[in-house]
Write an enzyme that holds these catalytic residues in place. Structure first.
Site, PDB file in Angstrom:
ATOM      1  N   ARG A  37      19.471 -18.969  -8.897  1.00  0.00           N
ATOM      2  CA  ARG A  37      19.337 -17.760  -8.083  1.00  0.00           C
ATOM      3  C   ARG A  37      17.921 -17.190  -8.137  1.00  0.00           C
ATOM      4  O   ARG A  37      17.675 -16.084  -7.664  1.00  0.00           O
ATOM      5  CB  ARG A  37      20.323 -16.681  -8.557  1.00  0.00           C
ATOM      6  CG  ARG A  37      21.775 -17.116  -8.496  1.00  0.00           C
ATOM      7  CD  ARG A  37      22.274 -17.262  -7.073  1.00  0.00           C
ATOM      8  NE  ARG A  37      23.658 -17.725  -7.026  1.00  0.00           N
ATOM      9  CZ  ARG A  37      24.293 -18.040  -5.902  1.00  0.00           C
ATOM     10  NH1 ARG A  37      23.664 -17.963  -4.739  1.00  0.00           N
ATOM     11  NH2 ARG A  37      25.536 -18.461  -5.932  1.00  0.00           N
ATOM     12  N   HIS A  67      19.382 -30.521  -8.577  1.00  0.00           N
ATOM     13  CA  HIS A  67      19.790 -29.666  -7.461  1.00  0.00           C
ATOM     14  C   HIS A  67      18.793 -28.521  -7.322  1.00  0.00           C
ATOM     15  O   HIS A  67      18.492 -27.816  -8.278  1.00  0.00           O
ATOM     16  CB  HIS A  67      21.196 -29.115  -7.716  1.00  0.00           C
ATOM     17  CG  HIS A  67      21.897 -28.628  -6.482  1.00  0.00           C
ATOM     18  ND1 HIS A  67      21.376 -27.662  -5.666  1.00  0.00           N
ATOM     19  CD2 HIS A  67      23.089 -28.987  -5.917  1.00  0.00           C
ATOM     20  CE1 HIS A  67      22.208 -27.437  -4.660  1.00  0.00           C
ATOM     21  NE2 HIS A  67      23.251 -28.239  -4.790  1.00  0.00           N
ATOM     22  N   TYR A  70      19.717 -22.321  -4.988  1.00  0.00           N
ATOM     23  CA  TYR A  70      20.386 -21.866  -3.775  1.00  0.00           C
ATOM     24  C   TYR A  70      19.517 -20.930  -2.938  1.00  0.00           C
ATOM     25  O   TYR A  70      19.749 -20.766  -1.736  1.00  0.00           O
ATOM     26  CB  TYR A  70      21.680 -21.129  -4.129  1.00  0.00           C
ATOM     27  CG  TYR A  70      22.738 -21.981  -4.777  1.00  0.00           C
ATOM     28  CD1 TYR A  70      23.076 -23.235  -4.276  1.00  0.00           C
ATOM     29  CD2 TYR A  70      23.425 -21.512  -5.896  1.00  0.00           C
ATOM     30  CE1 TYR A  70      24.053 -24.012  -4.870  1.00  0.00           C
ATOM     31  CE2 TYR A  70      24.419 -22.285  -6.501  1.00  0.00           C
ATOM     32  CZ  TYR A  70      24.727 -23.527  -5.979  1.00  0.00           C
ATOM     33  OH  TYR A  70      25.690 -24.287  -6.575  1.00  0.00           O
ATOM     34  N   HIS A 107      20.366 -27.779  -0.171  1.00  0.00           N
ATOM     35  CA  HIS A 107      21.074 -27.292   1.009  1.00  0.00           C
ATOM     36  C   HIS A 107      20.056 -27.124   2.128  1.00  0.00           C
ATOM     37  O   HIS A 107      19.034 -26.435   1.922  1.00  0.00           O
ATOM     38  CB  HIS A 107      21.748 -25.954   0.718  1.00  0.00           C
ATOM     39  CG  HIS A 107      22.852 -26.041  -0.285  1.00  0.00           C
ATOM     40  ND1 HIS A 107      23.607 -24.947  -0.640  1.00  0.00           N
ATOM     41  CD2 HIS A 107      23.347 -27.078  -1.008  1.00  0.00           C
ATOM     42  CE1 HIS A 107      24.520 -25.312  -1.537  1.00  0.00           C
ATOM     43  NE2 HIS A 107      24.367 -26.603  -1.777  1.00  0.00           N
ATOM     44  N   GLU A 142      22.261 -32.168   1.799  1.00  0.00           N
ATOM     45  CA  GLU A 142      23.688 -32.032   1.495  1.00  0.00           C
ATOM     46  C   GLU A 142      24.471 -31.662   2.751  1.00  0.00           C
ATOM     47  O   GLU A 142      24.033 -30.816   3.534  1.00  0.00           O
ATOM     48  CB  GLU A 142      23.892 -30.960   0.423  1.00  0.00           C
ATOM     49  CG  GLU A 142      25.341 -30.836  -0.013  1.00  0.00           C
ATOM     50  CD  GLU A 142      25.522 -29.952  -1.233  1.00  0.00           C
ATOM     51  OE1 GLU A 142      26.652 -29.470  -1.440  1.00  0.00           O
ATOM     52  OE2 GLU A 142      24.550 -29.752  -1.986  1.00  0.00           O
ATOM     53  N   ASP A 176      29.427 -33.781   0.397  1.00  0.00           N
ATOM     54  CA  ASP A 176      30.266 -32.887  -0.400  1.00  0.00           C
ATOM     55  C   ASP A 176      31.658 -32.858   0.218  1.00  0.00           C
ATOM     56  O   ASP A 176      31.815 -32.470   1.382  1.00  0.00           O
ATOM     57  CB  ASP A 176      29.652 -31.486  -0.428  1.00  0.00           C
ATOM     58  CG  ASP A 176      30.392 -30.537  -1.355  1.00  0.00           C
ATOM     59  OD1 ASP A 176      31.599 -30.317  -1.116  1.00  0.00           O
ATOM     60  OD2 ASP A 176      29.785 -30.007  -2.297  1.00  0.00           O
ATOM     61  N   HIS A 179      32.837 -29.425   1.419  1.00  0.00           N
ATOM     62  CA  HIS A 179      32.093 -28.986   2.594  1.00  0.00           C
ATOM     63  C   HIS A 179      32.532 -29.712   3.859  1.00  0.00           C
ATOM     64  O   HIS A 179      32.724 -29.084   4.900  1.00  0.00           O
ATOM     65  CB  HIS A 179      30.588 -29.198   2.382  1.00  0.00           C
ATOM     66  CG  HIS A 179      30.008 -28.354   1.292  1.00  0.00           C
ATOM     67  ND1 HIS A 179      28.686 -28.442   0.899  1.00  0.00           N
ATOM     68  CD2 HIS A 179      30.562 -27.404   0.498  1.00  0.00           C
ATOM     69  CE1 HIS A 179      28.451 -27.586  -0.082  1.00  0.00           C
ATOM     70  NE2 HIS A 179      29.582 -26.952  -0.351  1.00  0.00           N
ATOM     71  N   HIS A 211      29.360 -35.275  -3.836  1.00  0.00           N
ATOM     72  CA  HIS A 211      29.869 -34.150  -4.606  1.00  0.00           C
ATOM     73  C   HIS A 211      31.383 -34.146  -4.437  1.00  0.00           C
ATOM     74  O   HIS A 211      31.883 -33.940  -3.325  1.00  0.00           O
ATOM     75  CB  HIS A 211      29.294 -32.827  -4.093  1.00  0.00           C
ATOM     76  CG  HIS A 211      27.890 -32.574  -4.516  1.00  0.00           C
ATOM     77  ND1 HIS A 211      27.083 -31.628  -3.907  1.00  0.00           N
ATOM     78  CD2 HIS A 211      27.124 -33.134  -5.496  1.00  0.00           C
ATOM     79  CE1 HIS A 211      25.905 -31.617  -4.497  1.00  0.00           C
ATOM     80  NE2 HIS A 211      25.909 -32.527  -5.455  1.00  0.00           N
ATOM     81  N   ASP A 224      33.710 -22.908   2.350  1.00  0.00           N
ATOM     82  CA  ASP A 224      32.942 -23.413   1.205  1.00  0.00           C
ATOM     83  C   ASP A 224      33.323 -22.720  -0.104  1.00  0.00           C
ATOM     84  O   ASP A 224      32.527 -21.988  -0.696  1.00  0.00           O
ATOM     85  CB  ASP A 224      31.443 -23.272   1.459  1.00  0.00           C
ATOM     86  CG  ASP A 224      30.599 -23.862   0.314  1.00  0.00           C
ATOM     87  OD1 ASP A 224      31.173 -24.553  -0.548  1.00  0.00           O
ATOM     88  OD2 ASP A 224      29.379 -23.617   0.294  1.00  0.00           O
ATOM     89  N   HIS A 226      35.003 -24.093  -3.688  1.00  0.00           N
ATOM     90  CA  HIS A 226      35.445 -25.278  -4.406  1.00  0.00           C
ATOM     91  C   HIS A 226      36.676 -24.982  -5.258  1.00  0.00           C
ATOM     92  O   HIS A 226      36.832 -23.889  -5.804  1.00  0.00           O
ATOM     93  CB  HIS A 226      34.334 -25.803  -5.321  1.00  0.00           C
ATOM     94  CG  HIS A 226      33.105 -26.226  -4.586  1.00  0.00           C
ATOM     95  ND1 HIS A 226      32.044 -26.830  -5.222  1.00  0.00           N
ATOM     96  CD2 HIS A 226      32.766 -26.154  -3.279  1.00  0.00           C
ATOM     97  CE1 HIS A 226      31.108 -27.101  -4.333  1.00  0.00           C
ATOM     98  NE2 HIS A 226      31.516 -26.689  -3.150  1.00  0.00           N
ATOM     99  N   GLU A 256      31.592 -30.597  -8.978  1.00  0.00           N
ATOM    100  CA  GLU A 256      31.099 -29.225  -8.971  1.00  0.00           C
ATOM    101  C   GLU A 256      32.294 -28.264  -8.956  1.00  0.00           C
ATOM    102  O   GLU A 256      32.262 -27.219  -8.323  1.00  0.00           O
ATOM    103  CB  GLU A 256      30.234 -28.964  -7.744  1.00  0.00           C
ATOM    104  CG  GLU A 256      28.966 -29.759  -7.663  1.00  0.00           C
ATOM    105  CD  GLU A 256      28.206 -29.462  -6.388  1.00  0.00           C
ATOM    106  OE1 GLU A 256      26.988 -29.309  -6.457  1.00  0.00           O
ATOM    107  OE2 GLU A 256      28.847 -29.378  -5.320  1.00  0.00           O
TER     108      GLU A 256
END
Length: 277
Positions: A37, A67, A70, A107, A142, A176, A179, A211, A224, A226, A256
């Site tokens: 973040r 990764h 975000y 992303h 992704e 993913d 997703h 993923h 979205d 999970h 994930e």
């Protein structure tokens, strides 16, 4: 053999992640390059990176996945946000050279009202600004669920980005499962059809990682969220077909799911058992 792992914390260093993966029964894993973040990255210890590289080779790991945070948005509406994303990703790729041959997943971004075409143009331009012929890391787009103004919710949008990247050989895709299901692709009842469509639009040779996540929402919801393996709308039977599919089973799979480490260990063991059938 199923290559599977989960998302691990990098707080204790590279080699510690490798050892933790082995304890969980994994032979791949994913980690954030920096605060997911934020923008800060820990100082990199070349000796620690070399120790992980040796462990990966000794235990025949599949490629691992770094990764991106975000917060990065290569197609943000403001130039300062796009610049921040480019600079952060370029720094990540420089650091990844201490772990050559791995993957860097991100992303694609959200166009925030500018329109998909503008978003795709900005994403491709950003990638063209940071990719280099010398890099040893493959950058993965992704697949997204298509919520809000996300770019990458369809295979066609990902193909448009890939077509505009000059160093296309440095690029791939991470699929993913949550997703794509939330995005409306029927991997539950028609996995073969979805993979055929992926091959037609993008090319299965571009698919580098998966993923593996269940979804808390029904197909096509564009939400979205999970879920743990077998606890969601995709379900255990469909996810078992995914890990057994001949077009996918040599790829690195990364969980994930909303789990602590013991939960990841259980899911890894369960999926290895299902993949063996």
């Amino acid at each position: 053999m199923l290559h599977i792992g989960c998302h691990l914390s990098s707080s204790k260093g590279f080699a510690a992640m490798g050892r933790q993966a082995l304890e969980l029964g994994a032979d791949t894993f994913q980690f954030f390059t920096r605060n997911p973040r934020g923008s800060r990255a820990k100082d990199l210890d070349p000796a620690d990176a070399a120790a992980l590289q040796a462990l990966l080779a000794e235990h025949r790991f599949a490629p691992i996945i770094a990764h991106a945070p975000y917060t990065l948005n290569l197609c943000g509406a403001e130039e300062k946000n796009r610049t921040f994303a480019r600079e952060t990703m370029a720094d990540d790729l420089r650091r990844m050279e201490f772990l050559p041959g791995q993957y860097y997943n991100f992303h694609p971004g959200s166009h925030v009202g500018q329109g998909t075409e503008a978003g795709i143009t900005y994403i491709a331009a950003g990638l063209n600004a940071i990719l280099t012929p010398e890099q040893h890391t493959t950058v993965l787009l992704e697949t997204m669920a298509g919520k809000g103004s996300e770019v990458g919710g369809t295979f066609e949008e990902l193909r448009e980005i890939l077509d505009r990247v000059l160093l296309g050989e440095k690029m791939g895709v991470c699929l993913d499962t949550c997703h794509v299901s939330d995005g409306g692709y029927d991997i539950i009842r028609n996995l073969d059809g979805v993979l055929t469509e992926f091959d037609r639009v993008i090319g299965l040779q571009r698919l580098k990682a998966v993923h593996l996540n269940d979804s808390k929402n029904p197909p096509g919801s564009r939400k979205d969220r999970h879920a743990c393996i077998g606890d969601g709308a995709i379900g255990l039977e469909a996810l078992a077909r995914i890990v057994r599919h001949p077009a996918l089973r040599e790829l690195p799979f990364c969980l994930e799911t909303p789990n602590e480490l013991p939960g990841y260990a259980r899911e890894i063991a369960l999926l290895r058992e299902l993949a063996a059938f």
